[in-house]
Write an enzyme that holds these catalytic residues in place. Structure first.
Site, PDB file in Angstrom:
ATOM      1  N   ARG A  17       0.878  -1.125  -0.051  1.00  0.00           N
ATOM      2  CA  ARG A  17       0.173   0.053   0.023  1.00  0.00           C
ATOM      3  C   ARG A  17       0.838   1.079   0.063  1.00  0.00           C
ATOM      4  O   ARG A  17       1.788   1.339   1.025  1.00  0.00           O
ATOM      5  CB  ARG A  17      -0.936   0.105   1.277  1.00  0.00           C
ATOM      6  CG  ARG A  17      -2.022  -0.977   1.230  1.00  0.00           C
ATOM      7  CD  ARG A  17      -2.950  -0.464   2.491  1.00  0.00           C
ATOM      8  NE  ARG A  17      -2.507  -0.006   3.670  1.00  0.00           N
ATOM      9  CZ  ARG A  17      -3.348   0.203   4.596  1.00  0.00           C
ATOM     10  NH1 ARG A  17      -4.672   0.566   4.419  1.00  0.00           N
ATOM     11  NH2 ARG A  17      -2.842   0.447   5.983  1.00  0.00           N
TER      12      ARG A  17
ATOM     13  N   ASP B  75       0.672  -3.623  12.113  1.00  0.00           N
ATOM     14  CA  ASP B  75       1.243  -3.715  10.813  1.00  0.00           C
ATOM     15  C   ASP B  75       1.633  -5.410  10.749  1.00  0.00           C
ATOM     16  O   ASP B  75       2.515  -5.885  11.207  1.00  0.00           O
ATOM     17  CB  ASP B  75       2.413  -3.147  10.381  1.00  0.00           C
ATOM     18  CG  ASP B  75       2.662  -3.127   8.808  1.00  0.00           C
ATOM     19  OD1 ASP B  75       2.815  -4.479   8.552  1.00  0.00           O
ATOM     20  OD2 ASP B  75       2.770  -2.042   8.303  1.00  0.00           O
TER      21      ASP B  75
ATOM     22  N   THR C 138      -1.569   7.426  -0.383  1.00  0.00           N
ATOM     23  CA  THR C 138      -2.991   7.237  -1.206  1.00  0.00           C
ATOM     24  C   THR C 138      -3.658   5.972  -0.605  1.00  0.00           C
ATOM     25  O   THR C 138      -4.745   5.757  -0.848  1.00  0.00           O
ATOM     26  CB  THR C 138      -2.641   7.063  -2.546  1.00  0.00           C
ATOM     27  OG1 THR C 138      -1.935   5.966  -2.733  1.00  0.00           O
ATOM     28  CG2 THR C 138      -1.828   8.229  -3.248  1.00  0.00           C
TER      29      THR C 138
ATOM     30  N   ASP D 139       5.074  -6.308   9.384  1.00  0.00           N
ATOM     31  CA  ASP D 139       6.118  -5.808  10.256  1.00  0.00           C
ATOM     32  C   ASP D 139       6.219  -6.811  11.350  1.00  0.00           C
ATOM     33  O   ASP D 139       7.338  -7.459  11.888  1.00  0.00           O
ATOM     34  CB  ASP D 139       6.020  -4.475  10.824  1.00  0.00           C
ATOM     35  CG  ASP D 139       6.602  -3.633   9.531  1.00  0.00           C
ATOM     36  OD1 ASP D 139       7.145  -3.945   8.789  1.00  0.00           O
ATOM     37  OD2 ASP D 139       6.014  -2.247   9.876  1.00  0.00           O
TER      38      ASP D 139
END
Ligand code: PRP
Ligand code: URA
Length: 208
Positions: free
Chosen positions: A103, A199, A107, A202
């Site tokens: 991603r 995340d 945006t 991660d």
């Protein structure tokens, strides 16, 4: 098609540990793998069976097996890779494709950087894997890439989804069945799932 959420005390339990920011990489990976196993179990409920003859120590009988060749699993890189281990526990011969998307942080639009799937998928069922269904942009883009190849039978498995992302995928691809281990409340203003787990990539790969 209505999304399917795994509503089960064991899933609630495992998701609670997964969410906890104190949970370390090893346990996080193990939990992703275990929850994926349950998602796979649910998604294979309608799998076609073929009859085989089996000799048990007691008698001969008709028995039923899945044709593992009918299924191809496609993790969306990176975080989807964390789910492959759970799939192998259930379907050890599973064929695996890979779609690389990330991603754009500003945006939130998905950017494609890798695409490789086994040949001859048109007659097979393709099951996409991504732990997080947030805005739905990555899921929707990955499904479109598969459909552009003529693949028709697609399912999508995620650990945590939110209503916004689910609705986006349902609108873009009403024929794709979505499975979520857990459906959370909402997205925050930077596109993270709340409460979510942070995340996923991660935490799986220890990159932060
Ligand atoms: C995460 C996640 C999904 C995507 C979900 O990947 O694994 O692919 O975000 O968000 P969306 O529904 O809004 O598209 P990310 O882009 O962080 O890449 P990574 O897996 O490499 O960490
Ligand atoms: N991707 C993640 O890894 N986590 C989120 O909460 C949203 C997108």
């Amino acid at each position: 098609m209505k999304e399917i959420e795994l509503k089960h005390p064991l899933i609630e339990h495992k998701i609670s540990i997964l969410r906890d920011k104190k949970t370390g990489t090893k346990e996080f990976r193990e939990l992703i793998s275990e929850i994926t196993l349950f998602l796979c179990y649910e998604a294979m409920k309608d799998a076609k069976l073929k009859k085989v003859k089996v000799k048990t120590p007691v008698a001969d009988c008709d028995s039923y097996i899945i044709d593992e060749n009918n299924y191809v699993f496609v993790p969306i890189l990176r975080a989807g890779l964390g789910m492959v281990d759970g799939i192998f526990k259930m379907i050890p011969n599973a064929k695996i494709g890979h779609i690389g998307l990330y991603r754009n942080e500003e945006t939130l639009e998905p950017v494609k950087y890798f695409y490789k799937v086994p040949k001859g998928l048109n007659k097979k069922q393709v099951i996409l894997l991504d732990p997080m269904l947030a805005t739905g942009g990555s899921a929707s883009a990955a499904i479109k890439l598969l459909k552009d190849e003529g693949i028709k039978d697609i399912k999508f498995l995620s650990i945590i989804g939110v209503p916004e992302g689910i609705e986006r995928v349902k609108k873009d691809h009403p024929d794709v069945q979505i499975y979520c281990a857990k459906i959370d409340e909402r997205l925050n203003d930077i596109g993270y799932i709340v409460p979510g787990l942070g995340d996923a990539g991660d935490r799986i790969f220890g990159t932060k």
